[in-house]
Motif scaffolding. Sequence first.
Motif, PDB file in Angstrom:
ATOM      1  N   ALA A  43       6.316  15.060  -3.415  1.00  0.00           N
ATOM      2  CA  ALA A  43       5.089  14.453  -2.568  1.00  0.00           C
ATOM      3  C   ALA A  43       5.210  14.532  -1.187  1.00  0.00           C
ATOM      4  O   ALA A  43       6.230  14.952  -0.515  1.00  0.00           O
ATOM      5  CB  ALA A  43       5.271  13.013  -2.704  1.00  0.00           C
ATOM      6  N   THR A 245      -1.417   4.146 -10.707  1.00  0.00           N
ATOM      7  CA  THR A 245      -1.579   5.591 -10.348  1.00  0.00           C
ATOM      8  C   THR A 245      -2.743   5.835  -9.695  1.00  0.00           C
ATOM      9  O   THR A 245      -3.667   5.147  -9.560  1.00  0.00           O
ATOM     10  CB  THR A 245      -1.420   6.218 -11.803  1.00  0.00           C
ATOM     11  N   THR A 247      -5.556   9.797  -9.276  1.00  0.00           N
ATOM     12  CA  THR A 247      -5.434  11.050  -9.221  1.00  0.00           C
ATOM     13  C   THR A 247      -7.011  11.722  -8.942  1.00  0.00           C
ATOM     14  O   THR A 247      -7.965  11.074  -9.537  1.00  0.00           O
ATOM     15  CB  THR A 247      -4.928  11.667 -10.531  1.00  0.00           C
ATOM     16  N   LYS A 253      -1.970  13.944  -6.977  1.00  0.00           N
ATOM     17  CA  LYS A 253      -1.422  12.739  -7.981  1.00  0.00           C
ATOM     18  C   LYS A 253      -0.818  11.940  -6.912  1.00  0.00           C
ATOM     19  O   LYS A 253       0.424  12.276  -6.500  1.00  0.00           O
ATOM     20  CB  LYS A 253      -0.307  13.338  -8.938  1.00  0.00           C
ATOM     21  N   CYS A 254      -1.125  10.550  -6.980  1.00  0.00           N
ATOM     22  CA  CYS A 254      -0.661   9.432  -6.099  1.00  0.00           C
ATOM     23  C   CYS A 254       0.098   8.338  -7.103  1.00  0.00           C
ATOM     24  O   CYS A 254      -0.142   8.291  -8.219  1.00  0.00           O
ATOM     25  CB  CYS A 254      -1.575   8.832  -5.364  1.00  0.00           C
ATOM     26  N   SER A 273       1.660  14.266  -4.952  1.00  0.00           N
ATOM     27  CA  SER A 273       2.800  14.786  -5.499  1.00  0.00           C
ATOM     28  C   SER A 273       2.420  15.620  -6.928  1.00  0.00           C
ATOM     29  O   SER A 273       1.666  15.359  -7.638  1.00  0.00           O
ATOM     30  CB  SER A 273       3.938  13.980  -5.808  1.00  0.00           C
ATOM     31  N   ARG A 276       5.026  13.159  -9.884  1.00  0.00           N
ATOM     32  CA  ARG A 276       5.162  11.816  -9.044  1.00  0.00           C
ATOM     33  C   ARG A 276       5.936  10.807  -9.795  1.00  0.00           C
ATOM     34  O   ARG A 276       6.746  10.027  -9.117  1.00  0.00           O
ATOM     35  CB  ARG A 276       3.413  11.019  -9.060  1.00  0.00           C
ATOM     36  N   ASP A 279       9.344  12.040  -8.969  1.00  0.00           N
ATOM     37  CA  ASP A 279       9.687  11.613  -7.511  1.00  0.00           C
ATOM     38  C   ASP A 279       9.737  10.294  -7.431  1.00  0.00           C
ATOM     39  O   ASP A 279      10.694   9.914  -6.508  1.00  0.00           O
ATOM     40  CB  ASP A 279       8.229  11.943  -6.819  1.00  0.00           C
TER      41      ASP A 279
END
Length: 307
Positions: A43, A245, A247, A253-254, A273, A276, A279
Amino acid sequence: MNASSLTRRRTAVTAAVSGTVLALSALVAHAMPFGHPAPDVEAKGVMLLDEKGRSVYAKDAGTPRPMASTAKIMVASVVLSTEGVDLERKVQVRQRYRDYVTEHHASTADLQTGDKVTVRQLLYASLLPSGADAAYALADTFGTGATGAERTRSFVAKMNAKARELRLRETTYKTFDGHGKDTSTPAELAKLARHAMENATFRKVVRTKKYKGDAPAANGRTRTYTWTNTNQLLGAYDGAIGIKTGTTARAGKCLVFAATRGDKTFVGALMDSGDRFTDAAKILNHGFGDDDGDVEIPELPAEGENG
């Protein structure tokens, strides 16, 4: 410069340098709890806060980035903070909600035109499958104005007003679903998440893996809706309790996430990321002091953008 002045100047410089070193040492110690090294994550921006709102781990956490569908956290927050909100109020699904999904290739709860769903169901539909149609329905219902366009603009203005109230100075909403130039920072998304999680209804919704409920259908019968949470930490990471989420092509991608183990709760956000969920697991492990745990959480394919 005489000897006395030179001595005083050297003393001042030494004190300033010592203070800087001590301050930096404190920051490093705070960023690496339990003596564990900071995790290596993909990320581009990250923030992890503990149960008292203190920073546990940060990576470029103050840089504004596109937030994608994490904007729906604020949609829910505005709805739930509405005075006298009736969660059982029925909202009729309009064709324009479905058309919006098609136009923007957005994620959908597949709401059917003419069905009557409750505000509570719309919260599940917005936050679990990340339905842009459901977020539109909420904006149209809780905004003010004579037309749908006026009401949605009004609702987005409420989202921004709420951001100012929470002192999220780097957060700006342009849409109700995050598909546009909506921006925030990991630090402010994590702060918003902590606020949202104070609401019991919000907490219950975002920790739900799958929702199943009935609604009066347009044809007079009953339709059963089933929505699955796009947050794959739920059920895969020990202690995961939510939350959302996001995207898009612009945002990547969050993920805004939270987990509780015993008396420890962490809330975090990561932006842009390639992996994600892994991460997030690494970051949470860092907070819990469990850096040696298995953290690989594969991502399932999502339908549409902004999920």
